[in-house]
Design a protein around this motif. Structure first.
Motif, PDB file in Angstrom:
ATOM      1  N   GLY A 345     -75.595 -56.578  25.431  1.00 40.13           N
ATOM      2  CA  GLY A 345     -76.883 -56.608  24.744  1.00 40.13           C
ATOM      3  C   GLY A 345     -76.777 -56.723  23.244  1.00 40.13           C
ATOM      4  O   GLY A 345     -77.691 -56.342  22.517  1.00 40.13           O
ATOM      5  N   ARG A 346     -75.656 -57.296  22.748  1.00 39.46           N
ATOM      6  CA  ARG A 346     -75.425 -57.349  21.305  1.00 39.46           C
ATOM      7  C   ARG A 346     -75.528 -58.748  20.715  1.00 39.46           C
ATOM      8  O   ARG A 346     -75.419 -58.905  19.499  1.00 39.46           O
ATOM      9  CB  ARG A 346     -74.033 -56.793  20.979  1.00 39.46           C
ATOM     10  CG  ARG A 346     -73.822 -55.338  21.317  1.00 39.46           C
ATOM     11  CD  ARG A 346     -72.461 -54.847  20.836  1.00 39.46           C
ATOM     12  NE  ARG A 346     -71.341 -55.456  21.559  1.00 39.46           N
ATOM     13  CZ  ARG A 346     -70.537 -56.375  21.067  1.00 39.46           C
ATOM     14  NH1 ARG A 346     -70.729 -56.853  19.833  1.00 39.46           N
ATOM     15  NH2 ARG A 346     -69.530 -56.864  21.789  1.00 39.46           N
ATOM     16  N   TYR A 347     -75.720 -59.768  21.532  1.00 36.82           N
ATOM     17  CA  TYR A 347     -75.684 -61.135  21.007  1.00 36.82           C
ATOM     18  C   TYR A 347     -77.053 -61.509  20.450  1.00 36.82           C
ATOM     19  O   TYR A 347     -78.042 -61.504  21.173  1.00 36.82           O
ATOM     20  CB  TYR A 347     -75.264 -62.118  22.095  1.00 36.82           C
ATOM     21  CG  TYR A 347     -75.039 -63.522  21.561  1.00 36.82           C
ATOM     22  CD1 TYR A 347     -74.081 -63.767  20.589  1.00 36.82           C
ATOM     23  CD2 TYR A 347     -75.809 -64.593  22.002  1.00 36.82           C
ATOM     24  CE1 TYR A 347     -73.865 -65.040  20.084  1.00 36.82           C
ATOM     25  CE2 TYR A 347     -75.602 -65.873  21.511  1.00 36.82           C
ATOM     26  CZ  TYR A 347     -74.634 -66.092  20.554  1.00 36.82           C
ATOM     27  OH  TYR A 347     -74.424 -67.347  20.043  1.00 36.82           O
ATOM     28  N   PRO A 348     -77.149 -61.874  19.143  1.00 42.06           N
ATOM     29  CA  PRO A 348     -78.451 -62.065  18.505  1.00 42.06           C
ATOM     30  C   PRO A 348     -78.943 -63.515  18.409  1.00 42.06           C
ATOM     31  O   PRO A 348     -80.022 -63.759  17.887  1.00 42.06           O
ATOM     32  CB  PRO A 348     -78.199 -61.522  17.093  1.00 42.06           C
ATOM     33  CG  PRO A 348     -76.776 -61.928  16.814  1.00 42.06           C
ATOM     34  CD  PRO A 348     -76.059 -61.826  18.144  1.00 42.06           C
ATOM     35  N   SER A 349     -78.153 -64.472  18.883  1.00 39.50           N
ATOM     36  CA  SER A 349     -78.466 -65.884  18.647  1.00 39.50           C
ATOM     37  C   SER A 349     -78.680 -66.633  19.953  1.00 39.50           C
ATOM     38  O   SER A 349     -78.592 -66.065  21.043  1.00 39.50           O
ATOM     39  CB  SER A 349     -77.346 -66.541  17.842  1.00 39.50           C
ATOM     40  OG  SER A 349     -77.083 -65.837  16.642  1.00 39.50           O
ATOM     41  N   ASP A 350     -78.935 -67.954  19.849  1.00 41.97           N
ATOM     42  CA  ASP A 350     -79.020 -68.776  21.048  1.00 41.97           C
ATOM     43  C   ASP A 350     -77.624 -69.292  21.411  1.00 41.97           C
ATOM     44  O   ASP A 350     -76.651 -69.096  20.671  1.00 41.97           O
ATOM     45  CB  ASP A 350     -80.015 -69.927  20.874  1.00 41.97           C
ATOM     46  CG  ASP A 350     -79.614 -70.897  19.765  1.00 41.97           C
ATOM     47  OD1 ASP A 350     -78.455 -71.370  19.771  1.00 41.97           O
ATOM     48  OD2 ASP A 350     -80.453 -71.211  18.902  1.00 41.97           O
ATOM     49  N   LEU A 351     -77.533 -69.978  22.554  1.00 42.31           N
ATOM     50  CA  LEU A 351     -76.219 -70.393  23.044  1.00 42.31           C
ATOM     51  C   LEU A 351     -75.627 -71.567  22.280  1.00 42.31           C
ATOM     52  O   LEU A 351     -74.431 -71.840  22.389  1.00 42.31           O
ATOM     53  CB  LEU A 351     -76.297 -70.742  24.537  1.00 42.31           C
ATOM     54  CG  LEU A 351     -76.656 -69.594  25.483  1.00 42.31           C
ATOM     55  CD1 LEU A 351     -76.547 -70.055  26.936  1.00 42.31           C
ATOM     56  CD2 LEU A 351     -75.764 -68.378  25.251  1.00 42.31           C
ATOM     57  N   PHE A 352     -76.437 -72.270  21.505  1.00 39.89           N
ATOM     58  CA  PHE A 352     -75.918 -73.403  20.744  1.00 39.89           C
ATOM     59  C   PHE A 352     -75.361 -72.980  19.391  1.00 39.89           C
ATOM     60  O   PHE A 352     -74.684 -73.760  18.727  1.00 39.89           O
ATOM     61  CB  PHE A 352     -77.012 -74.459  20.552  1.00 39.89           C
ATOM     62  CG  PHE A 352     -77.455 -75.076  21.843  1.00 39.89           C
ATOM     63  CD1 PHE A 352     -76.623 -75.936  22.540  1.00 39.89           C
ATOM     64  CD2 PHE A 352     -78.695 -74.786  22.380  1.00 39.89           C
ATOM     65  CE1 PHE A 352     -77.013 -76.503  23.743  1.00 39.89           C
ATOM     66  CE2 PHE A 352     -79.099 -75.337  23.575  1.00 39.89           C
ATOM     67  CZ  PHE A 352     -78.259 -76.197  24.265  1.00 39.89           C
ATOM     68  N   HIS A 353     -75.651 -71.767  18.991  1.00 47.07           N
ATOM     69  CA  HIS A 353     -75.196 -71.287  17.687  1.00 47.07           C
ATOM     70  C   HIS A 353     -73.669 -71.295  17.625  1.00 47.07           C
ATOM     71  O   HIS A 353     -72.981 -70.754  18.484  1.00 47.07           O
ATOM     72  CB  HIS A 353     -75.708 -69.864  17.453  1.00 47.07           C
ATOM     73  CG  HIS A 353     -75.304 -69.304  16.127  1.00 47.07           C
ATOM     74  ND1 HIS A 353     -75.923 -69.664  14.948  1.00 47.07           N
ATOM     75  CD2 HIS A 353     -74.335 -68.415  15.785  1.00 47.07           C
ATOM     76  CE1 HIS A 353     -75.365 -69.023  13.945  1.00 47.07           C
ATOM     77  NE2 HIS A 353     -74.395 -68.260  14.420  1.00 47.07           N
ATOM     78  N   GLY A 354     -73.148 -71.968  16.610  1.00 53.13           N
ATOM     79  CA  GLY A 354     -71.704 -72.021  16.414  1.00 53.13           C
ATOM     80  C   GLY A 354     -70.981 -73.045  17.268  1.00 53.13           C
ATOM     81  O   GLY A 354     -69.757 -73.159  17.181  1.00 53.13           O
ATOM     82  N   THR A 355     -71.727 -73.807  18.087  1.00 49.75           N
ATOM     83  CA  THR A 355     -71.080 -74.838  18.905  1.00 49.75           C
ATOM     84  C   THR A 355     -71.191 -76.190  18.207  1.00 49.75           C
ATOM     85  O   THR A 355     -71.891 -76.348  17.204  1.00 49.75           O
ATOM     86  CB  THR A 355     -71.746 -74.956  20.289  1.00 49.75           C
ATOM     87  OG1 THR A 355     -73.050 -75.542  20.152  1.00 49.75           O
ATOM     88  CG2 THR A 355     -71.875 -73.597  20.952  1.00 49.75           C
TER      89      THR A 355
END
Length: 472
Positions: A345-355
């Motif tokens: 429950g710690r991930y603050p972004s969407d799945l495309f962030h940093g890809t």
């Protein structure tokens, strides 16, 4: 969080066994699927806007076709991600059956993720929020402004009106099938459509955590929300499948917006090629193996060689198919890379962030915004839509305030207006209003009118507005 709890099959009303439970071989999530596709609420999505309101073209996407695309992408992502968890043993308790359940839940979630949206797409959401901010202060109840009668939480529910919160309300309460539990969907599925697990008092658009950007549920539905949280063990975090559903939605609408805009003449082949070239010259690594501009030109040449009637259209449509496959892989990588953060429950972004896809997704969004959403054509449509929604809100909210009020009575027009409201919605109101205080009943009546307007299709909203204006 753990998958066994996250994939909860519990329903608010458990099904009776007297109908031959042993003869039905469907999983609980497959039963959800059939409840959804058989519902009138789902069918109404065929006449709700995705981008182009009241468009006569058979090609342009509606909310229904968009939802089907999201459902397909979400299931594909679920297959990829589930297989990765199994192959690389990211979770010792994860099973093949869990992978299958994830795919079934995501397939259902894609179908209902936009089911609570009002007429006229995202502009409709904005128009309703704006109406409440402009008009709630002037409305009165027994001689007092509503802002002095309602609690701050109630007021903020309307000021932060959100289609996602409305979706939870619709499928769990308003769609009367057997009783007041709506479609009575599984908690695992309901949790996966709550994109923003915060109340209207906790909304923070400036937050760096994506889960706080918007409201996820109404005060009226808080008891259900808390039951879902307890049953699925999310404890204020996003359900992991929310990230996958959101990625599927992003893939669907950002690629579809470009295709629809091309068909409508807002974006040309040369314009798309130009912006792709510019992006790749500024950020060479961004493509990660997907050279957008080169691929677009290659497909155009292939169209010429094949002798197709319109090689530019051929190139763009085929380019989008390849882009979607690339984005699915990037979203899969994003989930796998941040698996433990997501499960904690710690991930603050969407799945495309940093890809590799992050800049490309941003580019597609900006291109559609600049060339389509801020065009005069769309602005003209939105001005007309605003007139329709403002008039409907004016009339029905005024009537709803006096509906079921022992100290006031509806006039002749008010009675007629409230007779238009779905009997299912009014039944849900009366059921929820039992034993409530007057301020709570007032809040629920305002929601009742909002429920009715949100349930309208684009065509119905336009037709009702014209009828009430005497435009025959």
């Amino acid at each position: 969080m753990n998958w066994e709890q996250l994939l909860s099959t519990k329903r608010r009303r458990e099904s009776s066994s007297k109908y031959g439970k042993g003869t039905d071989l469907r999983s609980e999530f497959e039963k959800d699927y059939h409840r959804i596709i058989g519902s009138a609420s789902f069918r109404r999505l065929q006449d709700k806007t995705q981008v182009f309101p009241l468009d006569k073209s058979d090609f342009i996407r509606t909310r229904l076709t968009h939802s089907l695309e999201v459902s397909s992408f979400a299931k594909s992502l679920g297959q990829n991600i589930g297989e990765n968890i199994l192959t690389y043993r990211k979770d010792s308790g994860f099973t093949q059956k869990m992978k299958e359940d994830i795919c079934s839940i995501l397939q259902c979630a894609g179908l209902i993720h936009d089911i609570g949206n009002p007429p006229f797409g995202h502009f409709g959401e904005y128009a309703i929020r704006h109406w409440f901010k402009e008009n709630l202060p002037r409305l009165q109840y027994h001689g007092k402004p509503l802002e002095q009668v309602l609690t701050p939480r109630m007021i903020r529910d309307f000021y932060h009106f959100e289609g996602n919160a409305q979706a939870l309300r619709l499928v769990s309460r308003l769609h009367f099938l057997v009783d007041e539990n709506g479609m009575n969907l599984t908690y695992g599925l309901l949790s996966s459509i709550i994109k923003y697990p915060v109340s209207s008092l906790e909304v923070n658009p400036a937050s760096r955590d994506i889960k706080e950007k918007k409201m996820g549920y109404y005060l009226a539905d808080e008891e259900l929300f808390q039951d879902i949280v307890k049953e699925t063990g999310t404890n204020g975090a996003r359900h992991p499948l929310v990230y996958i559903l959101e990625a599927a939605d992003d893939i669907a609408y950002k690629t579809a917006d470009i295709e629809d805009a091309f068909v409508k003449g807002f974006i040309g082949f040369d314009k798309l090629l130009e912006v792709l070239r510019k992006l790749e010259s500024e950020e060479p690594p961004v493509s990660g193996g997907f050279k957008g501009a080169d691929k677009l030109e290659e497909l155009y040449q292939r169209g010429l060689e094949k002798g197709v009637e319109d090689p530019r259209e051929y190139a763009i449509k085929n380019w989008i198919v390849r882009l979607q496959a690339f984005l699915i892989q990037c979203a899969t990588d994003g989930f796998n890379t941040h698996y433990h953060e997501i499960m904690e429950g710690r991930y603050p972004s969407d799945l495309f962030h940093g890809t590799f896809a992050q800049s490309l997704m941003e580019l597609l969004g900006k291109l559609a915004y600049r060339e389509v959403f801020t065009s005069e054509t769309i602005y003209r449509m939105e001005v007309a839509e605003s007139s329709i929604l403002n008039d409907l809100m004016d009339r029905f909210l005024e009537a709803a305030i006096r509906y079921d009020d022992p100290q006031a009575s509806l006039d002749a027009i008010g009675k007629r207006l409230m007779s238009f409201v779905s009997s299912n919605y009014k039944r849900a109101y009366h059921r929820q209003a039992e034993g409530r205080s007057e301020e709570e009943k007032l809040y629920l009546r305002l929601l009742l009118a909002t429920d009715y307007i949100c349930g309208m299709t684009d065509s119905y909203a336009k037709r009702l507005y014209q009828e009430m204006k005497g435009i025959i």
